[in-house]
Design an enzyme around this catalytic site. Sequence first.
Site, PDB file in Angstrom:
ATOM      1  N   GLU A 109       0.302   0.290  -2.467  1.00 55.95           N
ATOM      2  CA  GLU A 109      -0.213   0.420  -1.100  1.00 55.95           C
ATOM      3  C   GLU A 109       0.520  -0.479  -0.108  1.00 55.95           C
ATOM      4  O   GLU A 109      -0.079  -1.294   0.586  1.00 55.95           O
ATOM      5  CB  GLU A 109      -1.724   0.157  -1.091  1.00 55.95           C
ATOM      6  CG  GLU A 109      -2.458   1.157  -1.981  1.00 55.95           C
ATOM      7  CD  GLU A 109      -3.968   1.063  -1.907  1.00 55.95           C
ATOM      8  OE1 GLU A 109      -4.607   2.111  -1.782  1.00 55.95           O
ATOM      9  OE2 GLU A 109      -4.510  -0.066  -1.988  1.00 55.95           O
TER      10      GLU A 109
HETATM   11  C1  TNX Z   1      -6.979   1.648  -5.118  1.00 52.35           C
HETATM   12  S1  TNX Z   1      -5.318   1.606  -7.579  1.00 52.35           S
HETATM   13  C2  TNX Z   1      -6.414   0.396  -5.289  1.00 52.35           C
HETATM   14  C3  TNX Z   1      -7.299  -0.794  -5.375  1.00 52.35           C
HETATM   15  C4  TNX Z   1      -8.733  -0.432  -5.156  1.00 52.35           C
HETATM   16  C5  TNX Z   1      -9.053   0.838  -5.885  1.00 52.35           C
HETATM   17  C6  TNX Z   1     -10.495   1.239  -5.846  1.00 52.35           C
HETATM   18  C7  TNX Z   1      -4.549   0.617  -6.758  1.00 52.35           C
HETATM   19  C8  TNX Z   1      -3.287   0.274  -7.291  1.00 52.35           C
HETATM   20  N1  TNX Z   1      -5.087   0.191  -5.588  1.00 52.35           N
HETATM   21  O1  TNX Z   1      -6.882  -1.782  -4.465  1.00 52.35           O
HETATM   22  O2  TNX Z   1      -9.522  -1.473  -5.629  1.00 52.35           O
HETATM   23  O3  TNX Z   1      -8.296   1.883  -5.339  1.00 52.35           O
HETATM   24  O4  TNX Z   1     -10.745   2.316  -6.693  1.00 52.35           O
END
Ligand code: TNX
Length: 570
Positions: free
Chosen positions: A376
């Site tokens: 992200e």
């Molecule tokens: C996505 S999966 C995220 C996390 C959140 C999660 C909640 C990922 C690599 N990043 O920061 O906690 O979704 O389901």
Amino acid sequence: MQSVTFNLLAREFRVEARARPLIDRRGRWARVAVAAAVVAGSAGLSAANASGGPASGPGYDFGLVPLSQVVPAPVSVQTEPERTFFLNSYSAIYATAGSADATDAANLVGTLLRPPTGYALPVRSLARGADADRDARGIVLALGGADARTNPEGYELTVTPQAITIRANQRAGLFDGVETLRQLLPAKVESPTAVPGPWAVEGGHILDYPRYGYRGAMLDVARHFFPVATVERYIDDIARYKIDYLHLHLADDQGWRIAVDSWPDLATVGGSTGVLGMLSGYYTKADYQTIVAYAKQHGVTVIPEIEGPAHMNAALASYAGLNCDGVAPAPYTGYVQSPNGDLCVHNAETYTFLDQVIGEIAAMTPGPYFGIGGDETQGLSASDVNYYEGRVAAIVHKYGKQVYGWQESLNSPDASSAVGQFWAPGVNDSQVVSAAQSGAKIVMSPATNAYLDMKYTPDEPAFPVGNSWAGYIEVNTAYNWDPATVLPGLPASSIMGVEAPVWTETVFAIDHIEQLAFPRMAAVAEIGWSPASAHDWTSFSHRLAEQGPRLREARVNYYLSPTVPWVWGS
Ligand code: TNX
């Protein structure tokens, strides 16, 4: 010789009780009645007990568990019901002489079996190449001499009236065999306090090895902090199903969870928050080492993860100098806005920070992988992310570790030597495939099947925790997927295994963690361990049903999914 006929689930079998000379615990000769079960008629004990319920009517229930009832399903099983083993107060645990690995596995057997049985179960050493049937009376952990198919991981488990022998060529296989043995004893073996026997194990032989060497569980201790005892309990929980890696998400926007000597405010400032202000805290270095050592004694390897360059608010709030504008942001305790803060990619201090943080944590980490996060990063340009990933990979390599990142980190110039965790189809699929073609290894965690923070169902009234952005994941959804087909074009040889994460924005107690993880963790474990040919929901759901009484004995809070044909009493 006496011969007695019992009635077990309306099927007859005969038990012959013989007086046998044995050496008791104090080394004296004793004459002890040893029972050998002999099946009469065509119904074997496995069939007799396959329904898993208690014996009905008058009769005697040995609680024999069919060898094939294990989760994850073993590769091959041969039963010899007439060779049933009975653990008793004279039994010992034997480890290959001179092997620390066999001794560790033997100690784990003792730790698991002493409380429920109340037996002394001393650990003794047994010469390499000894004949267990002649030289042992109890449970044998033997290193070396196992079938070559158990390399690098796997075991053979042989049950005779004299001994249960778990033989493996490497440490990991011994621990896998111990977890199988645990499931072959009656469910009451999970009792934390002594309960009466008998402690019988059906005779026969299991040859078993995993489809994938990596079967991971991820615990997010950053959104909410969980103390050492909770993490240890989770290690106990996951080890039951041969999960061999615990990926600890140690830093995120809402909290920094590990003490670093050269950057002390990370723990004292960054660790002072949690989502909605709840469950703040951090691990001291001694705490972290305690977790790592506990994991090792249960056959589990810890992967520490320091997320970056996004999801970094807790560090940015701790040190103003890590921010591009030199101003520390306020701590973040919400959970809607995460990622919520990027490291300053072209700031020299960022890499001094990463070098010291990664160096200190890597020095306490015996496992081969270091988690760098990398998901992200939408707040940064692709070239900045690329630059950051290259710098952080060099630091991880400097400290002797292999990079373990989320799939987005596979844009790194060093991706060919990295491990990427695939969680979100459609984000950078072609990048993941080309990194894998050039040598990267991929761990499969498709959010739609393996994200255990997703709720099971929208209408579960008693269960307020969990997310739903990737859908609702019933137990059959956690089971019905194949790592080999999640991402078209991925070379089969690049798939290193599977991982099931529990993100904890909405989770604030071990009971929540367990209810989200169980029984779905067992489903993901079987997907990662058992051969593709063994993949069958009907078989799995019936074997899983038999786990209910075990989890209940162990006081694990699991979800009574209506999709599982739970046995009586679960
Ligand atoms: C996505 S999966 C995220 C996390 C959140 C999660 C909640 C990922 C690599 N990043 O920061 O906690 O979704 O389901």
